[in-house]
Design a protein around this motif. Sequence first.
Motif, mmCIF file in Angstrom:
data_model
loop_
_atom_site.group_PDB
_atom_site.id
_atom_site.type_symbol
_atom_site.label_atom_id
_atom_site.label_comp_id
_atom_site.label_asym_id
_atom_site.label_seq_id
_atom_site.Cartn_x
_atom_site.Cartn_y
_atom_site.Cartn_z
ATOM 1 N N GLU A 3 0.842 -1.195 0.000
ATOM 2 C CA GLU A 3 0.000 0.000 0.000
ATOM 3 C C GLU A 3 0.879 1.249 0.000
ATOM 4 O O GLU A 3 1.842 1.336 0.768
ATOM 5 N N ALA A 4 0.591 2.198 -0.855
ATOM 6 C CA ALA A 4 1.376 3.426 -0.973
ATOM 7 C C ALA A 4 0.834 4.481 -0.005
ATOM 8 O O ALA A 4 -0.371 4.599 0.197
ATOM 9 N N ILE A 5 1.754 5.246 0.587
ATOM 10 C CA ILE A 5 1.363 6.260 1.563
ATOM 11 C C ILE A 5 2.169 7.529 1.298
ATOM 12 O O ILE A 5 3.366 7.472 1.011
ATOM 13 N N TYR A 6 1.504 8.669 1.394
ATOM 14 C CA TYR A 6 2.222 9.942 1.398
ATOM 15 C C TYR A 6 1.474 10.931 2.287
ATOM 16 O O TYR A 6 0.286 10.756 2.590
ATOM 17 N N ASN A 23 6.327 6.754 1.151
ATOM 18 C CA ASN A 23 7.036 5.482 1.311
ATOM 19 C C ASN A 23 7.496 4.943 -0.042
ATOM 20 O O ASN A 23 7.184 5.489 -1.109
ATOM 21 N N ARG A 24 8.250 3.860 0.002
ATOM 22 C CA ARG A 24 8.825 3.279 -1.206
ATOM 23 C C ARG A 24 7.743 2.861 -2.204
ATOM 24 O O ARG A 24 7.884 3.064 -3.405
ATOM 25 N N SER A 25 6.631 2.271 -1.710
ATOM 26 C CA SER A 25 5.536 1.853 -2.600
ATOM 27 C C SER A 25 4.963 3.035 -3.351
ATOM 28 O O SER A 25 4.626 2.944 -4.534
ATOM 29 N N CYS A 26 4.849 4.160 -2.655
ATOM 30 C CA CYS A 26 4.328 5.372 -3.296
ATOM 31 C C CYS A 26 5.250 5.813 -4.420
ATOM 32 O O CYS A 26 4.804 6.110 -5.535
ATOM 33 N N ILE A 27 6.556 5.845 -4.150
ATOM 34 C CA ILE A 27 7.533 6.278 -5.149
ATOM 35 C C ILE A 27 7.479 5.376 -6.374
ATOM 36 O O ILE A 27 7.429 5.848 -7.518
ATOM 37 N N GLU A 28 7.474 4.065 -6.144
ATOM 38 C CA GLU A 28 7.500 3.112 -7.260
ATOM 39 C C GLU A 28 6.192 3.114 -8.038
ATOM 40 O O GLU A 28 6.183 3.056 -9.268
ATOM 41 N N TYR A 80 -8.221 5.510 -3.030
ATOM 42 C CA TYR A 80 -7.441 6.155 -1.969
ATOM 43 C C TYR A 80 -8.317 6.498 -0.761
ATOM 44 O O TYR A 80 -9.525 6.684 -0.856
ATOM 45 N N PHE A 81 -7.624 6.558 0.368
ATOM 46 C CA PHE A 81 -8.209 6.988 1.636
ATOM 47 C C PHE A 81 -7.431 8.206 2.108
ATOM 48 O O PHE A 81 -6.189 8.185 2.130
ATOM 49 N N SER A 82 -8.118 9.249 2.443
ATOM 50 C CA SER A 82 -7.470 10.477 2.906
ATOM 51 C C SER A 82 -7.933 10.772 4.337
ATOM 52 O O SER A 82 -9.140 10.773 4.614
ATOM 53 N N TYR A 83 -6.978 11.022 5.229
ATOM 54 C CA TYR A 83 -7.306 11.296 6.629
ATOM 55 C C TYR A 83 -6.609 12.588 7.061
ATOM 56 O O TYR A 83 -5.420 12.791 6.758
ATOM 57 N N PRO A 84 -7.303 13.454 7.773
ATOM 58 C CA PRO A 84 -6.631 14.667 8.274
ATOM 59 C C PRO A 84 -5.558 14.311 9.304
ATOM 60 O O PRO A 84 -5.733 13.378 10.091
ATOM 61 N N GLN A 85 -4.458 15.028 9.249
ATOM 62 C CA GLN A 85 -3.381 14.844 10.229
ATOM 63 C C GLN A 85 -3.507 15.952 11.276
ATOM 64 O O GLN A 85 -3.450 17.141 10.938
ATOM 65 N N ILE A 86 -3.678 15.566 12.518
ATOM 66 C CA ILE A 86 -3.966 16.521 13.588
ATOM 67 C C ILE A 86 -2.829 16.536 14.606
ATOM 68 O O ILE A 86 -2.329 15.487 15.026
ATOM 69 N N LYS A 87 -2.429 17.734 14.999
ATOM 70 C CA LYS A 87 -1.395 17.904 16.019
ATOM 71 C C LYS A 87 -1.812 19.029 16.965
ATOM 72 O O LYS A 87 -2.162 20.125 16.513
ATOM 73 N N ASN A 88 -1.807 18.719 18.264
ATOM 74 C CA ASN A 88 -2.227 19.680 19.285
ATOM 75 C C ASN A 88 -3.625 20.233 18.996
ATOM 76 O O ASN A 88 -3.897 21.422 19.168
ATOM 77 N N VAL A 146 -2.876 12.589 5.551
ATOM 78 C CA VAL A 146 -2.171 11.378 5.159
ATOM 79 C C VAL A 146 -3.051 10.632 4.155
ATOM 80 O O VAL A 146 -4.245 10.431 4.397
ATOM 81 N N ILE A 147 -2.456 10.256 3.042
ATOM 82 C CA ILE A 147 -3.215 9.582 1.979
ATOM 83 C C ILE A 147 -2.596 8.216 1.718
ATOM 84 O O ILE A 147 -1.382 8.106 1.502
ATOM 85 N N THR A 148 -3.429 7.197 1.745
ATOM 86 C CA THR A 148 -3.007 5.854 1.340
ATOM 87 C C THR A 148 -3.735 5.514 0.049
ATOM 88 O O THR A 148 -4.909 5.856 -0.109
ATOM 89 N N PHE A 149 -3.035 4.872 -0.856
ATOM 90 C CA PHE A 149 -3.689 4.548 -2.133
ATOM 91 C C PHE A 149 -3.131 3.259 -2.703
ATOM 92 O O PHE A 149 -2.062 2.775 -2.301
ATOM 93 N N MET A 150 -3.866 2.718 -3.678
ATOM 94 C CA MET A 150 -3.422 1.514 -4.379
ATOM 95 C C MET A 150 -3.885 1.583 -5.837
ATOM 96 O O MET A 150 -4.859 2.286 -6.163
ATOM 97 N N ASP A 151 -3.171 0.888 -6.691
ATOM 98 C CA ASP A 151 -3.500 0.796 -8.118
ATOM 99 C C ASP A 151 -4.558 -0.298 -8.285
ATOM 100 O O ASP A 151 -4.303 -1.461 -7.994
ATOM 101 N N ILE A 152 -5.746 0.098 -8.742
ATOM 102 C CA ILE A 152 -6.832 -0.880 -8.902
ATOM 103 C C ILE A 152 -7.164 -1.091 -10.380
ATOM 104 O O ILE A 152 -8.277 -1.497 -10.727
ATOM 105 N N SER A 153 -6.177 -0.827 -11.257
ATOM 106 C CA SER A 153 -6.420 -0.974 -12.702
ATOM 107 C C SER A 153 -6.847 -2.391 -13.068
ATOM 108 O O SER A 153 -7.789 -2.598 -13.846
#
Length: 333
Positions: free
Chosen positions: A1-4, A16-21, A86-94, A101-108
Amino acid sequence: EAIYGIDLDGNCTFCNRSCIEMLGYNKQSELLGKNMHWQIHHTRRDGTPLPIHDCRIFKAFIKGEGSHVEDEVFWRADGTSFDAEYFSYPQIKNGEIIGAVITFMDISERRQKEAKIHYLSCYDTLTGDQNRRCFEENRNKIDIPDNLPLSVLFADINGLKMTNDIFGHSAGDELIRKSSEILRQVCRQNDVVARVGGDEFIILLPNTTGENAEKILTRIKSGFADAYFQAIKCSISLGLDTKRSQDQSLDEVMANAENAMYKDKTMNRKSINKDIIDTIIETLHEKHPGEKLHSITVSKFCSDVGTALHLPKTEINKLKRAGYLHDIGKIVL
């Protein structure tokens, strides 16, 4: 699973590496600090631009919500695209949103399988025409005022059972394919051709008067007039009716077209069957000239027997015909 990850400006903070590739890059530095919308999400599947204010990733995390999307594409470094989930989630701090943060996959591959399943569920594998299920589901899209007058042609292949019985079902399948080709060659691009039974087809002709539908019917018959498959002369029974106002029921118009087709088949049944049988025996005689002399000899012998038995002329004629055709089964040898 790719993450950025992205910051509030949409710039990449990590990947991550999956995202780059998966995106076709070689190293992380090619993405870090880049605006990920303009990098991988800038254009829709159809090639039209996807403005950043329409991006569901941005919309979701600005509202502090997550999102799940599987009907969009991401774009690779080489300019090609792929179907992405893809799944997109807000990143929260304080207690504050600092990005997403977005996770995605190729579903072709999954999309290709789904498209194949959809095709098999909607189209006849033998002819490529719509099947009954698809026709019933989609006919309301054609049955609209803008398509009036809407003409309906009902078609039924003649001689399919005889073809199956004599030459086998593979030959029958070829006859169906050949018939479908003739129908589609005559029809226009926006006409709907559907195979709704073993040997039955329905054709919807939008914006077609009854007079013009008759011309199409004539062209179909002409297309079948010189069409042969193996030793079978292709022929088809046809009926039509036209819906002229929205008050008319399409079901009723289709029923009228079907009844007209059955009337055509009933009125011409004897001549149709005779033409098919004559074509088969003529083909046999062309392949094996000696068989023709044998058929004539046997036919005369049957006639002489009938005469000797003092049978009525009609019965003698039947005997002559039977004698002439008695070896018709040799066509498959």
